[in-house]
Design a protein around this motif. Structure first.
Motif, PDB file in Angstrom:
ATOM      1  N   ARG A  36       4.289  -5.426   6.724  1.00 18.20           N
ATOM      2  CA  ARG A  36       3.128  -6.300   6.920  1.00 18.20           C
ATOM      3  C   ARG A  36       2.493  -6.042   8.284  1.00 18.20           C
ATOM      4  O   ARG A  36       1.276  -5.994   8.421  1.00 18.20           O
ATOM      5  N   CYS A  39       0.152  -3.062   8.591  1.00 20.09           N
ATOM      6  CA  CYS A  39      -0.847  -2.973   7.519  1.00 20.09           C
ATOM      7  C   CYS A  39      -2.008  -2.073   7.952  1.00 20.09           C
ATOM      8  O   CYS A  39      -2.566  -2.259   9.030  1.00 20.09           O
ATOM      9  N   CYS A  41      -5.043  -1.757   6.729  1.00 22.98           N
ATOM     10  CA  CYS A  41      -6.412  -2.098   6.294  1.00 22.98           C
ATOM     11  C   CYS A  41      -7.340  -2.352   7.480  1.00 22.98           C
ATOM     12  O   CYS A  41      -6.920  -2.636   8.592  1.00 22.98           O
ATOM     13  N   CYS A  44      -7.073  -5.667   9.447  1.00 22.89           N
ATOM     14  CA  CYS A  44      -5.984  -5.725  10.438  1.00 22.89           C
ATOM     15  C   CYS A  44      -6.247  -4.766  11.585  1.00 22.89           C
ATOM     16  O   CYS A  44      -5.905  -5.049  12.727  1.00 22.89           O
ATOM     17  N   HIS A  81      -2.659 -12.404   2.796  1.00 21.96           N
ATOM     18  CA  HIS A  81      -3.293 -11.115   3.016  1.00 21.96           C
ATOM     19  C   HIS A  81      -3.040 -10.176   1.843  1.00 21.96           C
ATOM     20  O   HIS A  81      -1.910 -10.000   1.429  1.00 21.96           O
ATOM     21  N   THR A  83      -5.398  -7.163   1.323  1.00 23.23           N
ATOM     22  CA  THR A  83      -6.335  -6.030   1.350  1.00 23.23           C
ATOM     23  C   THR A  83      -5.715  -4.725   1.853  1.00 23.23           C
ATOM     24  O   THR A  83      -6.414  -3.723   1.964  1.00 23.23           O
ATOM     25  N   GLY A  84      -4.415  -4.733   2.147  1.00 17.82           N
ATOM     26  CA  GLY A  84      -3.785  -3.510   2.629  1.00 17.82           C
ATOM     27  C   GLY A  84      -3.450  -2.566   1.489  1.00 17.82           C
ATOM     28  O   GLY A  84      -2.845  -2.965   0.499  1.00 17.82           O
TER      29      GLY A  84
HETATM   30 ZN   LIG Z   1      -4.300  -5.611   6.564  1.00 17.02          ZN
END
Ligand SMILES: [Zn+2]
Length: 112
Positions: A36, A39, A41, A44, A81, A83-84
């Protein structure tokens, strides 16, 4: 071109770990907080930096994992969350070492 893919994924909720078996026989044991935290994305990481940022997420849980094509997966985390997108080559990279200066998987495994 062939590259290793994840063939098995095993969530160990009791220890907050995600274990993976790869097509080349490699095995990964990730702390959820490590995955996490790194991540990849844009939310982040922002859009303009080369250096990756670690997002501390103590006690985070993995709610769901969806495959993305045959090159990545997309986790849903308990902090909301989703979107990763973790490409397999990125997973192998962070399995070996953090992508930037910051917590290692071993450190995250020790703390959780
Ligand atoms: Zn992310």
């Amino acid at each position: 071109m062939s590259y290793p893919v994840v063939v098995e994924m095993d969530l160990r909720e009791a220890t907050s770990e995600l274990h993976m078996v790869w097509s080349d026989g490699h095995r990964s044991r990730f702390a959820l907080t490590y995955l996490r935290g790194w991540c990849p994305c844009a939310r982040c990481q922002g859009h303009f930096t080369e250096k990756k940022v670690f997002i501390p997420s103590p006690g985070v849980r993995l709610l769901d994992v969806q495959p993305v094509g045959n090159y990545a997966f997309q986790p849903s985390w308990s902090d909301g969350h989703t979107t990763g997108i973790y490409a397999f080559d990125y997973l192998r990279e962070i399995d070996a070492a953090p992508p930037s200066e910051g917590p290692t998987n071993a450190e995250c495994l020790a703390v959780k």
